[in-house]
Design a protein around this motif. Sequence first.
Motif, mmCIF file in Angstrom:
data_model
loop_
_atom_site.group_PDB
_atom_site.id
_atom_site.type_symbol
_atom_site.label_atom_id
_atom_site.label_comp_id
_atom_site.label_asym_id
_atom_site.label_seq_id
_atom_site.Cartn_x
_atom_site.Cartn_y
_atom_site.Cartn_z
ATOM 1 N N GLY A 192 15.856 21.677 22.265
ATOM 2 C CA GLY A 192 16.272 22.897 21.582
ATOM 3 C C GLY A 192 16.023 22.861 20.091
ATOM 4 O O GLY A 192 16.124 23.902 19.424
ATOM 5 N N ASP A 193 15.687 21.692 19.532
ATOM 6 C CA ASP A 193 15.392 21.605 18.102
ATOM 7 C C ASP A 193 14.208 22.496 17.751
ATOM 8 O O ASP A 193 13.211 22.551 18.484
ATOM 9 C CB ASP A 193 15.062 20.162 17.703
ATOM 10 N N LYS A 194 14.301 23.172 16.624
ATOM 11 C CA LYS A 194 13.202 24.007 16.156
ATOM 12 C C LYS A 194 12.135 23.141 15.493
ATOM 13 O O LYS A 194 12.442 22.133 14.855
ATOM 14 C CB LYS A 194 13.708 25.060 15.174
ATOM 15 N N ILE A 195 10.888 23.562 15.657
ATOM 16 C CA ILE A 195 9.760 22.918 14.988
ATOM 17 C C ILE A 195 9.329 23.863 13.875
ATOM 18 O O ILE A 195 8.837 24.964 14.138
ATOM 19 C CB ILE A 195 8.607 22.648 15.971
ATOM 20 N N VAL A 196 9.548 23.452 12.633
ATOM 21 C CA VAL A 196 9.353 24.329 11.477
ATOM 22 C C VAL A 196 8.174 23.837 10.648
ATOM 23 O O VAL A 196 8.117 22.663 10.262
ATOM 24 C CB VAL A 196 10.625 24.370 10.602
ATOM 25 N N ASP A 197 7.222 24.727 10.371
ATOM 26 C CA ASP A 197 6.073 24.387 9.532
ATOM 27 C C ASP A 197 6.538 24.341 8.083
ATOM 28 O O ASP A 197 7.080 25.322 7.559
ATOM 29 C CB ASP A 197 4.971 25.435 9.702
ATOM 30 N N THR A 198 6.327 23.214 7.418
ATOM 31 C CA THR A 198 6.857 23.053 6.066
ATOM 32 C C THR A 198 6.096 23.860 5.021
ATOM 33 O O THR A 198 6.613 24.079 3.925
ATOM 34 C CB THR A 198 6.837 21.571 5.648
ATOM 35 N N GLN A 199 4.873 24.327 5.343
ATOM 36 C CA GLN A 199 4.111 25.052 4.325
ATOM 37 C C GLN A 199 4.662 26.449 4.075
ATOM 38 O O GLN A 199 4.523 26.984 2.976
ATOM 39 C CB GLN A 199 2.632 25.122 4.702
ATOM 40 N N ASP A 200 5.302 27.066 5.075
ATOM 41 C CA ASP A 200 5.884 28.391 4.861
ATOM 42 C C ASP A 200 7.304 28.501 5.416
ATOM 43 O O ASP A 200 7.893 29.574 5.407
ATOM 44 C CB ASP A 200 5.004 29.483 5.462
ATOM 45 N N ASP A 201 7.827 27.378 5.917
ATOM 46 C CA ASP A 201 9.202 27.308 6.425
ATOM 47 C C ASP A 201 9.442 28.252 7.604
ATOM 48 O O ASP A 201 10.551 28.740 7.804
ATOM 49 C CB ASP A 201 10.209 27.613 5.309
ATOM 50 N N LYS A 202 8.397 28.482 8.408
ATOM 51 C CA LYS A 202 8.531 29.335 9.582
ATOM 52 C C LYS A 202 8.607 28.489 10.847
ATOM 53 O O LYS A 202 7.937 27.464 10.964
ATOM 54 C CB LYS A 202 7.358 30.309 9.679
ATOM 55 N N THR A 203 9.423 28.953 11.794
ATOM 56 C CA THR A 203 9.536 28.263 13.078
ATOM 57 C C THR A 203 8.294 28.541 13.909
ATOM 58 O O THR A 203 7.942 29.698 14.148
ATOM 59 C CB THR A 203 10.787 28.733 13.836
ATOM 60 N N ILE A 204 7.625 27.486 14.345
ATOM 61 C CA ILE A 204 6.393 27.648 15.121
ATOM 62 C C ILE A 204 6.537 27.116 16.542
ATOM 63 O O ILE A 204 5.608 27.225 17.345
ATOM 64 C CB ILE A 204 5.208 26.952 14.430
ATOM 65 N N GLY A 205 7.694 26.535 16.855
ATOM 66 C CA GLY A 205 7.889 26.010 18.197
ATOM 67 C C GLY A 205 9.306 25.535 18.415
ATOM 68 O O GLY A 205 10.143 25.565 17.508
ATOM 69 N N GLN A 206 9.558 25.094 19.648
ATOM 70 C CA GLN A 206 10.878 24.582 20.008
ATOM 71 C C GLN A 206 10.718 23.442 21.004
ATOM 72 O O GLN A 206 9.921 23.532 21.947
ATOM 73 C CB GLN A 206 11.734 25.690 20.616
ATOM 74 N N VAL A 207 11.460 22.381 20.787
ATOM 75 C CA VAL A 207 11.396 21.212 21.665
ATOM 76 C C VAL A 207 12.051 21.543 23.005
ATOM 77 O O VAL A 207 13.186 22.015 23.053
ATOM 78 C CB VAL A 207 12.100 20.003 21.018
ATOM 79 N N LEU A 208 11.321 21.304 24.094
ATOM 80 C CA LEU A 208 11.860 21.530 25.437
ATOM 81 C C LEU A 208 12.272 20.227 26.099
ATOM 82 O O LEU A 208 13.179 20.201 26.925
ATOM 83 C CB LEU A 208 10.819 22.223 26.325
#
Length: 268
Positions: free
Chosen positions: A170-186
Amino acid sequence: MEGAFPAAQGNYEVMRRLAGVAEGSELQGKTALECNQEWLNAVSFSKGCYLGQELTARTMHTGAIRKRVMPVMLVEKEWEIPTSWTMAQQVQEGRDDMFAAEILKSLPQFSAASIGGLMAMMMGALENIDASSSLDADEAAEQTEEAAKREKVQKQAELLLEKMSGIERGDKIVDTQDDKTIGQVLSTPAPGTNVVLAQMRLDRVGLTTTKTPWKKTNKVRVGDTEYRYLPYTPIWWPIVDSETGKGRPPEPIKTEESPEEKVANEEA
């Protein structure tokens, strides 16, 4: 591969996650196509009925798929990136030659066994064994140096796996270059591996058209820790259409024309 994975845990879970196959509660709340069910022969478009059939059929025939479940390798920011992903970036940027484009398409493609072997080498779990009975001084010194390098890599890998032990489903995967969520750990990493099973935005891994392309130097934040992320497509995936996120039909196999066919085509 012996020694690369802890045998006591059972290899099924390891191989399943490396192969990018979600099951059970990992599928909850997601559509069949987001979970790649059409590529696993788990969805029929010619018969029914089944729960969610209308949405699945409509998406398949008229819509686009923006997210899919796929495996993602996480590595330390300072680690050297394997050549497969360097070439993939060149493909995505249009700087590839014809050979790279034909072989790699837009992301590296691995079987569970091949990504496991690559991962084991990156972590120093595999070693070269010299079969000769005697070594001269230079060869012995070289092997000693290689052993020291391997030990250093193994310690770095242990630290990485210790960090990743804090990753939760359930942890979010966040791109550090724009701080946007790009995925979620299943699914958290199987013991001894640095690969997570995640639902990823296809545009942020370079599989569909985007203004923010994937690069091997991109970093993500999972929990409170930053990593570089190296997505790959499982060997059983087809080529993904860059506009729709669906599988493209295989290219027809070109065969040499028979003399009769050649004459018929010329006459036509």
